[in-house]
Design an enzyme around this catalytic site. Structure first.
Site, PDB file in Angstrom:
ATOM      1  N   HIS A  79       0.817  -1.216   0.000  1.00 62.73           N
ATOM      2  CA  HIS A  79       0.000   0.000   0.000  1.00 62.73           C
ATOM      3  C   HIS A  79       0.848   1.262   0.000  1.00 62.73           C
ATOM      4  O   HIS A  79       2.015   1.263   0.380  1.00 62.73           O
ATOM      5  CB  HIS A  79      -0.936   0.006   1.224  1.00 62.73           C
ATOM      6  CG  HIS A  79      -0.255   0.425   2.478  1.00 62.73           C
ATOM      7  ND1 HIS A  79      -0.258   1.731   2.920  1.00 62.73           N
ATOM      8  CD2 HIS A  79       0.468  -0.277   3.380  1.00 62.73           C
ATOM      9  CE1 HIS A  79       0.431   1.803   4.051  1.00 62.73           C
ATOM     10  NE2 HIS A  79       0.893   0.603   4.353  1.00 62.73           N
ATOM     11  N   CYS A  80       0.196   2.340  -0.442  1.00 62.20           N
ATOM     12  CA  CYS A  80       0.700   3.694  -0.279  1.00 62.20           C
ATOM     13  C   CYS A  80      -0.467   4.476   0.341  1.00 62.20           C
ATOM     14  O   CYS A  80      -1.271   3.875   1.065  1.00 62.20           O
ATOM     15  CB  CYS A  80       1.199   4.275  -1.606  1.00 62.20           C
ATOM     16  SG  CYS A  80       0.016   4.229  -2.968  1.00 62.20           S
ATOM     17  N   TYR A  81      -0.605   5.757   0.081  1.00 60.32           N
ATOM     18  CA  TYR A  81      -1.735   6.481   0.678  1.00 60.32           C
ATOM     19  C   TYR A  81      -3.045   6.166  -0.038  1.00 60.32           C
ATOM     20  O   TYR A  81      -4.034   5.812   0.588  1.00 60.32           O
ATOM     21  CB  TYR A  81      -1.485   7.992   0.712  1.00 60.32           C
ATOM     22  CG  TYR A  81      -0.690   8.397   1.928  1.00 60.32           C
ATOM     23  CD1 TYR A  81      -1.303   8.508   3.171  1.00 60.32           C
ATOM     24  CD2 TYR A  81       0.664   8.634   1.846  1.00 60.32           C
ATOM     25  CE1 TYR A  81      -0.582   8.847   4.302  1.00 60.32           C
ATOM     26  CE2 TYR A  81       1.402   8.978   2.965  1.00 60.32           C
ATOM     27  CZ  TYR A  81       0.766   9.085   4.181  1.00 60.32           C
ATOM     28  OH  TYR A  81       1.498   9.412   5.297  1.00 60.32           O
TER      29      TYR A  81
END
Length: 98
Positions: A79-81
């Site tokens: 994941h990232c944001y």
């Protein structure tokens, strides 16, 4: 086991959902999240800024190694944001070179 999930910060923060999905490893590709997990979960943090000039490619091999190691034992969240740029780039590399 051996599944890869792509998501954003809210999915990464929902520990109950991670447990339900059998996720035992998290790859965070975002700066400043300060996420922590129980010791039984493997967690790699790449402090990547969400800017067009950020050199994410320098971390591809490290991320690839983390994913390959953990796929043998558990599901993984990458994941990232938002779950659409940095984390997707990592998985594009993983898919292309695995």
């Amino acid at each position: 086991t051996g599944g890869i999930y792509l998501g954003g910060i809210f999915g990464a923060m929902n520990y109950n959902n991670l447990q339900q999905l059998g996720i035992g490893a998290v790859l965070t590709v975002a700066a400043g999240t300060n996420l922590t997990y129980p010791s039984h979960m493997d967690h790699l943090v790449i402090e990547a800024d969400d800017t067009s000039g950020y050199e994410l490619a320098r971390y591809f091999e490290e991320c690839y190694q983390f994913i390959e190691k953990n796929l043998k034992r558990t599901n993984i969240l990458v994941h990232c944001y938002a779950g659409i740029s940095r984390s997707a780039s990592i998985l594009t590399f993983e898919e292309g070179f695995a």
